[in-house]
Design a protein around this motif. Sequence first.
Motif, short mmCIF file in Angstrom:
data_model
loop_
_atom_site.label_atom_id
_atom_site.label_comp_id
_atom_site.label_asym_id
_atom_site.label_seq_id
_atom_site.Cartn_x
_atom_site.Cartn_y
_atom_site.Cartn_z
N ARG A 109 0.97 -1.23 0.04
CA ARG A 109 -0.14 -0.15 -0.16
C ARG A 109 0.84 1.20 0.10
O ARG A 109 0.66 2.37 -0.85
N LYS A 118 2.19 1.75 -3.48
CA LYS A 118 1.16 2.18 -4.45
C LYS A 118 0.78 3.59 -4.04
O LYS A 118 0.81 4.36 -5.09
N ASP A 119 0.62 4.13 -2.89
CA ASP A 119 0.30 5.39 -2.60
C ASP A 119 1.40 6.43 -2.79
O ASP A 119 1.19 7.62 -3.22
N ASP A 120 2.71 5.97 -2.22
CA ASP A 120 3.75 6.94 -2.01
C ASP A 120 4.84 6.71 -3.10
O ASP A 120 5.53 7.62 -3.37
#
Length: 161
Positions: free
Chosen positions: A6, A9-11
């Motif tokens: 995650r 994917k996010d950062d």
Amino acid sequence: MESLKRDHKDDTMVIMHDLLPEDIKQSIASEARQLLDKESERRELIVEQSGGTPRSYNSVGRDIIRKEGVYIPAFFDSKEILNFLSTIIGEKIHKVPYAPEEFIINSQSKRGDTHGWHWDDYTFALIWVVDEPDILSGGRVEFVPRIKWDKEKPEYSFMKH
């Protein structure tokens, strides 16, 4: 594992403090410090390809690390580590194709030392921070995610996005 996926994917960056057991992390850190003390060369240059940004640091190259090191080469040669990182990223990660950049040790320990603003040429980078001052004193790795580099006009790359 899911939180690491995650984060990527996010950062587009994952910070891992517990990738290895503490004794192995300490062995790698100790080896890096010893190689820096014994084998480092001073770099002082300006890199025109990144807008004339400075580089000032001590460095140990891949060939010396490969010859004199034990833990660092073993870490980067580990298929298990590569597979673990590939699982986080969600695609196969390959070793750096340019042997001199397979792994290096850099130390910015003098006042004014910098690795300068620059673009990395590879899709992924693994940066292992051994020692760092607090964040207010410069102890951080900075990056700008999701920016494509126009190698022909690097000074305009930020403006396109």
